[in-house]
Motif scaffolding. Structure first.
Motif, PDB file in Angstrom:
ATOM      1  N   ARG A  11       1.243   0.046  -0.387  1.00 35.08           N
ATOM      2  CA  ARG A  11       1.369   1.422   0.117  1.00 35.08           C
ATOM      3  C   ARG A  11       2.833   1.835   0.040  1.00 35.08           C
ATOM      4  NH1 ARG A  11       1.977   3.993   5.323  1.00 35.08           N
ATOM      5  NH2 ARG A  11       2.305   1.948   6.258  1.00 35.08           N
ATOM      6  N   GLU A  13       4.480   4.529   1.410  1.00 36.15           N
ATOM      7  CA  GLU A  13       5.124   5.092   2.604  1.00 36.15           C
ATOM      8  C   GLU A  13       5.070   4.131   3.782  1.00 36.15           C
ATOM      9  OE1 GLU A  13       6.978   7.735   2.651  1.00 36.15           O
ATOM     10  OE2 GLU A  13       6.563   8.024   0.535  1.00 36.15           O
ATOM     11  N   SER A  14       5.867   3.077   3.711  1.00 37.00           N
ATOM     12  CA  SER A  14       5.989   2.150   4.829  1.00 37.00           C
ATOM     13  C   SER A  14       6.666   2.846   6.005  1.00 37.00           C
ATOM     14  CB  SER A  14       6.808   0.931   4.406  1.00 37.00           C
ATOM     15  OG  SER A  14       7.191   0.164   5.518  1.00 37.00           O
ATOM     16  N   ARG A  16       8.491   1.543   8.583  1.00 37.47           N
ATOM     17  CA  ARG A  16       9.844   1.077   8.892  1.00 37.47           C
ATOM     18  C   ARG A  16      10.808   1.215   7.718  1.00 37.47           C
ATOM     19  NH1 ARG A  16       9.134  -4.740  11.647  1.00 37.47           N
ATOM     20  NH2 ARG A  16       7.329  -4.819  10.271  1.00 37.47           N
ATOM     21  N   PRO A  18      10.421   3.305   4.219  1.00 34.67           N
ATOM     22  CA  PRO A  18       9.717   4.090   3.190  1.00 34.67           C
ATOM     23  C   PRO A  18      10.222   3.773   1.784  1.00 34.67           C
ATOM     24  CG  PRO A  18      10.355   5.479   5.036  1.00 34.67           C
ATOM     25  CD  PRO A  18      11.024   4.161   5.257  1.00 34.67           C
ATOM     26  N   LYS A  20      10.026   1.226   0.019  1.00 34.90           N
ATOM     27  CA  LYS A  20      10.643  -0.087  -0.206  1.00 34.90           C
ATOM     28  C   LYS A  20      10.080  -0.797  -1.440  1.00 34.90           C
ATOM     29  CE  LYS A  20       7.578  -2.743   2.867  1.00 34.90           C
ATOM     30  NZ  LYS A  20       7.526  -3.660   4.036  1.00 34.90           N
ATOM     31  N   THR A  51      -3.248   0.186  -4.855  1.00 31.38           N
ATOM     32  CA  THR A  51      -2.211   1.086  -4.358  1.00 31.38           C
ATOM     33  C   THR A  51      -2.705   2.521  -4.223  1.00 31.38           C
ATOM     34  OG1 THR A  51       0.055   1.873  -4.749  1.00 31.38           O
ATOM     35  CG2 THR A  51      -1.325   1.542  -6.687  1.00 31.38           C
ATOM     36  N   CYS A  76      -4.641  -0.477   7.402  1.00 30.00           N
ATOM     37  CA  CYS A  76      -3.840  -1.656   7.055  1.00 30.00           C
ATOM     38  C   CYS A  76      -4.211  -2.122   5.647  1.00 30.00           C
ATOM     39  CB  CYS A  76      -4.074  -2.789   8.060  1.00 30.00           C
ATOM     40  SG  CYS A  76      -5.804  -3.329   8.152  1.00 30.00           S
ATOM     41  N   GLN A  97       0.794  -9.443   0.668  1.00 28.73           N
ATOM     42  CA  GLN A  97       1.449  -8.148   0.794  1.00 28.73           C
ATOM     43  C   GLN A  97       2.453  -7.921  -0.343  1.00 28.73           C
ATOM     44  OE1 GLN A  97       0.657  -5.849   3.114  1.00 28.73           O
ATOM     45  NE2 GLN A  97      -0.890  -7.207   3.958  1.00 28.73           N
ATOM     46  N   ASP A  99       5.328  -6.857  -0.291  1.00 27.38           N
ATOM     47  CA  ASP A  99       6.738  -7.106   0.047  1.00 27.38           C
ATOM     48  C   ASP A  99       7.035  -8.588   0.247  1.00 27.38           C
ATOM     49  OD1 ASP A  99       5.416  -7.577   2.424  1.00 27.38           O
ATOM     50  OD2 ASP A  99       6.386  -5.978   3.547  1.00 27.38           O
ATOM     51  N   ASP A 230      10.807  -6.097   5.415  1.00 32.10           N
ATOM     52  CA  ASP A 230      10.326  -5.043   6.300  1.00 32.10           C
ATOM     53  C   ASP A 230      11.367  -3.969   6.559  1.00 32.10           C
ATOM     54  OD1 ASP A 230       7.760  -6.180   6.754  1.00 32.10           O
ATOM     55  OD2 ASP A 230       8.652  -7.594   8.169  1.00 32.10           O
ATOM     56  N   THR A 231      12.651  -4.297   6.374  1.00 32.97           N
ATOM     57  CA  THR A 231      13.743  -3.382   6.706  1.00 32.97           C
ATOM     58  C   THR A 231      14.773  -3.371   5.584  1.00 32.97           C
ATOM     59  OG1 THR A 231      15.104  -5.084   7.769  1.00 32.97           O
ATOM     60  CG2 THR A 231      13.447  -3.980   9.149  1.00 32.97           C
TER      61      THR A 231
END
Length: 249
Positions: A11, A13-14, A16, A18, A20, A51, A76, A97, A99, A230-231
């Motif tokens: 996805r 538009e995460s 925490r 976006p 990424k 996706t 999710c 995932q 990421d 995640d960040t």
């Protein structure tokens, strides 16, 4: 054991971080690195990215990968892959995932092996955990902790410190949950049809839904922690790690 499929939910538009998945990690985007790492493992009969975004789809197609565009909104990644799992010929479906570009092959091998040894079909889901010892990491609510029974089956997941340390002089190994799952296909369909459950809503941890439904989750212990992103700071650390592995790209 029957065919094992890996579906990578992606996805754009995460919440925490976006966009990424299309950020560069070396000379490739994050989603492409994750996809290529999974394919390179050679452990799956089929790998596809699921996706909601055409740009991500184009990136994977350029890498000669398989893509399913799924525009519907999902709570999710598990729900996203469940919506398309019937398209794939396999009884075991892995959710990795988008990421997770450095997920160790050994971790996946041991998760698949748990299904291979489960001749009675007692296990619904396999996931993984890694020991953590730093007090700050243990207290960090972004790190989901997990406790298990004597058969390494998950009892509970929490953002709080579990178990409570009533007697601090007694050591207890704490484990961080790694959000990689292997599902039996029928289990994947079933959990995706269940609305978010009370404890899941409270903790914002989807694995709790599976426990509240009475599913058996076998946990595999890893010694190497994967670098999930995640960040923005996680991406900086991932770039440093990549440079150590391959030098400048």
């Amino acid at each position: 054991m029957s065919r094992v499929i890996c579906l990578i939910p992606a996805r754009l538009e995460s919440f925490r971080f976006p966009n990424k998945l299309i950020k560069l990690l070396g000379d490739k985007t994050l989603i492409e690195r994750t996809y290529l790492n999974v394919v390179k493992s050679g452990l799956f009969d089929q790998v596809a990215v699921v996706t909601d975004n055409q740009q991500i789809g184009d990136i994977i197609k350029k890498a000669r990968g398989e893509v399913i565009l799924q525009k519907q909104h999902f709570q999710c990644g598990t729900d996203r892959i469940a919506a398309v799992c019937s398209k794939f010929d396999g009884d075991i479906i892995f959710n990795i995932q988008g990421d997770e570009p450095f997920l160790p092959k050994d971790s996946i091998v041991r998760m698949i092996d748990e299904f291979s040894k489960d001749v009675k079909g007692d296990i619904d889901i396999v996931s993984s955990m890694v020991p953590i010892n730093n007090s700050e990491d243990i207290a960090n609510p972004n790190n989901v902790k997990v406790v298990t029974n004597l058969k390494n089956e998950a009892l509970y997941f929490s953002r709080s410190v579990i178990p409570y340390r009533r007697e601090l002089q007694h050591s207890f190994q704490c484990y961080k949950h790694q959000g990689v799952y292997g599902f039996r296909k029928e289990t994947l369909r079933e959990v995706s049809q269940q609305n978010p459950t009370p404890l899941e809503i409270q903790e914002k941890i989807e694995a709790i839904r599976f426990l509240e439904m009475g599913k058996t989750i076998r946990m595999v212990v890893n010694t190497i922690e994967s670098i999930g992103i995640d960040t923005p700071n996680d991406l900086i650390q991932a770039r440093k790690h990549l440079k150590k592995l391959y030098g400048a790209l």
